[in-house]
Scaffold this active site. Structure first.
Site, PDB file in Angstrom:
ATOM      1  N   CYS A 116       0.929 -61.336  23.698  1.00 13.14           N
ATOM      2  CA  CYS A 116      -0.192 -62.029  23.061  1.00 13.14           C
ATOM      3  C   CYS A 116      -1.333 -62.307  24.043  1.00 13.14           C
ATOM      4  CB  CYS A 116       0.281 -63.330  22.427  1.00 13.14           C
ATOM      5  SG  CYS A 116       1.424 -63.015  21.079  1.00 13.14           S
ATOM      6  N   HIS A 257      -5.706 -68.055  20.760  1.00 12.50           N
ATOM      7  CA  HIS A 257      -4.751 -67.123  20.179  1.00 12.50           C
ATOM      8  C   HIS A 257      -4.283 -67.685  18.839  1.00 12.50           C
ATOM      9  CE1 HIS A 257      -1.564 -64.367  19.606  1.00 12.50           C
ATOM     10  NE2 HIS A 257      -0.592 -65.220  19.868  1.00 12.50           N
ATOM     11  N   ASN A 287      -0.627 -63.492  13.063  1.00 13.70           N
ATOM     12  CA  ASN A 287      -0.618 -63.271  14.513  1.00 13.70           C
ATOM     13  C   ASN A 287      -0.644 -61.763  14.781  1.00 13.70           C
ATOM     14  OD1 ASN A 287      -0.066 -63.089  17.226  1.00 13.70           O
ATOM     15  ND2 ASN A 287       1.684 -64.498  17.195  1.00 13.70           N
TER      16      ASN A 287
END
Ligand code: UT7
Length: 330
Positions: A116, A257, A287
């Site tokens: 990520c 994020h 995500n």
């Protein structure tokens, strides 16, 4: 030679058409829209349905969009960096495939694996080639087909992830105080048992057993990861503000994020930021791992103004995390 900063010259993106809703997820596993919205904040995510297309397809489309938008000739690009945790193959790199597809004939290309945090890791790496004067035009693309490694029988992970590609063009500027000013990146291997793809690598190659045990899908101990995510993302973002004497009023945007709305809200709270300054699109995309940050920049591009002070922050598998201080350049 005057000091150069790396500056973003444009953003391209591609999201697949198919919208996987919470209602449809509720037909696959024992969950509800109410649980997903209240615990994570996701309403739908985009899925690349075609099983014959991998993440390089998403990256290719994003780079094509970027080249068109910025009027860049493919042959002028000298380097392509691809941030991905879901490459088409372990080798060759996704970057190699995307550079080939988009006819970047004069570019060399490689992947960055930061999960990520892949975009911020890639931004720092790609920027070095600009700052050093080595290259004039560098593309950083984030491409993730998370649906390929998501177990749609596991309710603890399947609502979380989506597919997307997004790309930026980096060039140098001599203009002071514009572009990537600072980044503060971290890695701590303590995260391995808490968030990983258990099989398919050299430590646990694919076998009948790994397939039977569903080890080719994301494994996450969510509650533990959540705690690390909030404390590390908050600390690194607050420290970045302190280091550069940025008060919450001075900051134009925070780009976090997009893993969980509650992580985003907790981090913004620690930074003393109003929600209006926080880029949030988790409800529509979920995500998308390395692609979350550039996907936000792409969606907010029209609202960004030259001189806007931006902090981007992320947390992911590894553990990897970090923050970047960026001043918008156009
Ligand atoms: O991007 C990379 C880094 N990753 C992250 O930052 C993710 C960090 N973690 C999270 O975002 C959250 O931990 C999750 C969204 C993954 C889970 O939320 P949570 O509030 O931490 O839930 P939990 O794992 O503590 O589970 C709470 C309860 C459990 O039931 P019991 O044991 O209390 O009876 C779970 O079984 O919720 C249950 N549960 C669900 N219930 C309905 C877990 N998933 C679901 C579901 N629907 N989809």
């Amino acid at each position: 030679m005057k000091k150069l900063n790396a500056v973003i010259k444009g953003i391209g993106a591609f999201v697949p058409e198919y919208r996987l809703t919470n209602e449809e997820i509720g037909t696959m596993v024992d969950t509800t829209d109410e649980w997903i919205m209240s615990r994570v904040g996701i309403k739908e995510r985009r899925i690349l349905k075609d099983p014959n297309l991998g993440s390089s397809y998403l990256g290719t489309k994003a780079v094509e969009d970027l080249l068109r938008k910025t009027n860049t000739k493919p042959e002028d690009v000298e380097l392509l960096v691809c941030a991905t945790a879901t490459p088409d193959h372990i080798f060759p790199s996704n970057a190699s495939i995307i550079a080939y597809n988009t006819q970047l004939k004069n570019a060399w290309a490689f992947d960055v694996v930061g999960a990520c945090s892949g975009f911020l890791y890639g931004l720092e790496v790609a920027s070095q080639f600009i700052v050093s004067g080595r290259h004039k035009k560098v593309i950083l693309v984030a491409a993730e087909k998370m649906s390929a490694i998501t177990d749609y029988t596991d309710r603890t992970t399947c609502p979380l992830f989506g597919d997307a590609g997004a790309a930026i063009l980096l060039e140098g500027t001599e203009e002071e105080g514009i572009g990537l000013i600072d980044s503060d990146l971290h890695t701590d291997g303590v995260g391995l048992p808490l968030l990983q793809l258990k099989a398919g690598g050299s430590a646990n190659p694919a076998s009948f057993k790994t397939v039977e045990n569903r080890e080719h899908y994301i494994y996450q101990e969510g509650r533990q990861v959540f705690k690390y995510a909030v404390s590390n993302m908050s600390a690194v973002s607050v420290n970045m503000m302190k280091k550069h004497n940025i008060e919450s009023n001075d900051l134009a945007w925070f780009v976090p994020h997009q893993a969980n709305m509650r992580i985003i809200e907790a981090t913004a709270h620690h930074m003393n930021l109003d929600k209006e300054k926080v880029m949030i699109n988790i409800q529509r995309y979920g995500n998308t791992t390395a692609a979350t940050l550039p996907l936000c920049l792409w969606e907010w591009e029209n609202q960004l103004k030259k001189g806007d002070k931006i902090i981007m922050a992320t947390f992911g598998a590894g553990f990897t995390w970090g923050a970047a201080y960026y001043v918008w350049g156009y």
